[in-house]
Design a protein around this motif. Structure first.
Motif, PDB file in Angstrom:
ATOM      1  N   HIS A 107     -63.950 -21.531  38.685  1.00  0.00           N
ATOM      2  CA  HIS A 107     -65.348 -21.575  38.444  1.00  0.00           C
ATOM      3  C   HIS A 107     -66.064 -20.321  38.324  1.00  0.00           C
ATOM      4  CE1 HIS A 107     -64.506 -25.609  39.903  1.00  0.00           C
ATOM      5  NE2 HIS A 107     -65.682 -25.925  38.869  1.00  0.00           N
TER       6      HIS A 107
ATOM      7  N   MET B   3     -62.347 -21.517  43.082  1.00  0.00           N
ATOM      8  CA  MET B   3     -62.973 -20.118  42.932  1.00  0.00           C
ATOM      9  C   MET B   3     -62.675 -19.784  41.504  1.00  0.00           C
ATOM     10  SD  MET B   3     -63.263 -18.646  46.619  1.00  0.00           S
ATOM     11  CE  MET B   3     -64.316 -17.149  46.147  1.00  0.00           C
TER      12      MET B   3
ATOM     13  N   PHE C 125     -68.077 -27.492  43.844  1.00  0.00           N
ATOM     14  CA  PHE C 125     -68.443 -26.260  42.996  1.00  0.00           C
ATOM     15  C   PHE C 125     -69.633 -26.917  42.011  1.00  0.00           C
ATOM     16  CE2 PHE C 125     -65.009 -24.073  44.624  1.00  0.00           C
ATOM     17  CZ  PHE C 125     -65.522 -22.651  44.771  1.00  0.00           C
TER      18      PHE C 125
ATOM     19  N   CYS D 203     -66.204 -17.873  40.552  1.00  0.00           N
ATOM     20  CA  CYS D 203     -66.824 -17.510  41.669  1.00  0.00           C
ATOM     21  C   CYS D 203     -65.644 -16.567  42.339  1.00  0.00           C
ATOM     22  CB  CYS D 203     -67.054 -18.663  42.457  1.00  0.00           C
ATOM     23  SG  CYS D 203     -67.713 -18.221  44.171  1.00  0.00           S
TER      24      CYS D 203
ATOM     25  N   GLU E  22     -72.291 -18.938  43.920  1.00  0.00           N
ATOM     26  CA  GLU E  22     -72.071 -17.484  43.869  1.00  0.00           C
ATOM     27  C   GLU E  22     -71.140 -16.839  44.932  1.00  0.00           C
ATOM     28  OE1 GLU E  22     -76.210 -15.593  43.149  1.00  0.00           O
ATOM     29  OE2 GLU E  22     -76.566 -17.773  43.343  1.00  0.00           O
ATOM     30  N   ALA E  23     -70.970 -17.611  46.071  1.00  0.00           N
ATOM     31  CA  ALA E  23     -69.978 -16.852  47.049  1.00  0.00           C
ATOM     32  C   ALA E  23     -69.520 -17.983  47.969  1.00  0.00           C
ATOM     33  CB  ALA E  23     -70.817 -16.067  47.916  1.00  0.00           C
TER      34      ALA E  23
ATOM     35  N   SER F  91     -74.581 -22.423  39.644  1.00  0.00           N
ATOM     36  CA  SER F  91     -73.151 -22.029  40.182  1.00  0.00           C
ATOM     37  C   SER F  91     -73.349 -21.611  41.340  1.00  0.00           C
ATOM     38  CB  SER F  91     -72.445 -21.288  39.186  1.00  0.00           C
ATOM     39  OG  SER F  91     -73.234 -20.062  39.065  1.00  0.00           O
TER      40      SER F  91
END
Ligand code: UD1
Length: 370
Positions: A141, A138, A92, A143, A102-103, A100
């Motif tokens: 972060h 996720m 990450f 995300c 995104e997916a 960052s």
């Protein structure tokens, strides 16, 4: 964690806008590598996290070569485990501060049915445990977009075909149970959104039917460890002369010619389905999307053998054996929901699947070790 030679990390701040930055877990495997190629060709920047337990870095080196241009600068490969918080942290943070992810496209997991019966704890730990750790990272972060590899195995013994997403979920082995559990986990996350408002998960469960074939270049393809158990790798090894004949597991099924019928999907179509799902999630509202990815066309084992012989010019002798435990007579997707929501459908048929599989196998008789 290491970064295998030949790959570089794009320094943060130099990134061109706006290619989406993605984490691809298990990106070196069969479906993962083809999807990485499609994503790189679409201009995305990728971090691949793979433990190489059932894959090798060579697939990604070839992906970079096929994608050409600046692809090597848009692919970072990390060796690590999705169950390890520190490996996820490194993934990450790979694009640096402000860069960052995104997916996430989550392929990492175990997938051998027989092995899952013998080692259920390992399957639950790697598949379900790995997905829990990944979702935690996720969330930490910020995300919240995930495309998840599910499987038609969740339908178990389907009562009728074609199979819509609303068909009963009735897995019949530990591998299938883990896929169902992971789907439930995503549904719970989505439900938590609805209850509390704003966390905004965008989630897709893609239920793959039978992925086969290879990139038409023959540079990347399926490279199973040890003796394969799936139909296409076995047929290609028989065509190549590495095995004498193909066992056909039953010719008394209620199908057109008595052999098992499946919905084979070309791996490039499947890879394109992931890009379509990512773009759909990106543009849409927070949601949980559950879709079959299949062609909607069934082909029997004998039909596949005949098509493979035609494509390869080789003969594929068969020997009819008893039915394999756990097999269904027929498994064919209803692909309409994916077509409606993603505007995606399969473009390649059985001829291309056999041609590209043969092309890969002939050029790489020992897989990536050739
Ligand atoms: C299998 C897995 C499924 C997994 C999928 C991945 C089982 C029971 N199911 O699906 O969970 O998601 O692989 O692609 O293992 N066949 C032969 N001879 C062979 C091999 C296969 O006749 O040597 C027949 C099978 O009986 C079946 C068809 O070919 O009718 C397809 O088999 P396979 O490629 O193993 O896929 P699935 O069993 O559909």
């Amino acid at each position: 964690m290491t970064c295998p030679a030949g790959f570089t990390l794009m320094p943060s701040g130099q990134a061109k806008s706006p290619p989406q930055r993605l984490l691809v877990t298990g990106g070196a495997g069969f479906i993962g590598s083809h999807t990485c190629l499609v994503l790189l060709e679409a201009g995305r920047e990728l971090v691949v996290l793979d433990d190489f337990s059932n894959s090798c870095g060579e697939s990604l080196r070839r992906v970079v070569e096929l994608a050409g241009g600046d692809a090597a600068e848009r692919l970072l490969v990390l060796e690590g485990d999705v169950r390890e918080a520190k490996d996820l942290e490194q993934a990450f943070e790979a694009f640096g501060p402000g860069g960052s992810i995104e997916a996430v496209v989550h392929f990492a997991g175990l997938k051998a049915v027989g092995e899952s019966v013998a080692e259920p704890l390992r399957y639950w730990d790697v598949n379900v445990g790995g997905t829990v750790r990944l979702l935690e990272a996720m969330a930490a972060h910020g995300c919240r977009t995930l495309v998840f590899s599910s499987s038609a195995t969740v339908y178990g013994m389907p009562e009728r075909v074609p199979i819509p997403e609303t068909a009963p979920i009735q897995p019949i082995n530990p591998y299938g149970q883990t896929k169902v559990a992971e789907e439930h986990l995503l549904a719970d996350l989505r439900a938590a959104d609805d209850g509390r408002g704003r966390s905004g998960w965008r989630l897709a469960c893609l239920r793959y039917f039978n992925p086969v074939g290879a990139h038409p270049s023959g540079r990347i393809g399926e490279d199973p460890l040890g003796v394969p158990s799936n139909l296409f790798p076995l047929i290609s090894q028989v065509a190549l002369g590495r095995r004498d004949c193909l066992p056909v597991f039953g010719d008394d099924w209620p199908t057109a010619d008595g052999t098992g019928e499946r919905d084979f999907i070309h791996v490039m179509d499947l890879a394109e389905g992931h890009l379509a799902a990512l773009d759909h999630l990106h543009q849409g509202e927070p949601q949980l999307l559950t879709l079959n990815l299949g062609s909607g066309q069934g082909h029997t084992v004998r039909q596949v053998v005949a098509a493979y012989e035609e494509a390869s010019g080789q003969s594929v002798p068969v020997r009819v054996e008893a039915r394999r435990e756990g097999d269904a007579a027929r498994s064919v997707a209803d692909p309409d929901a994916a077509a409606r929501s993603l505007g995606w459908c399969c473009r390649r048929g059985l001829v291309e699947m056999c041609r590209d599989s043969w092309h890969w196998q002939r050029q790489n008789p020992e897989g990536y070790r050739t």
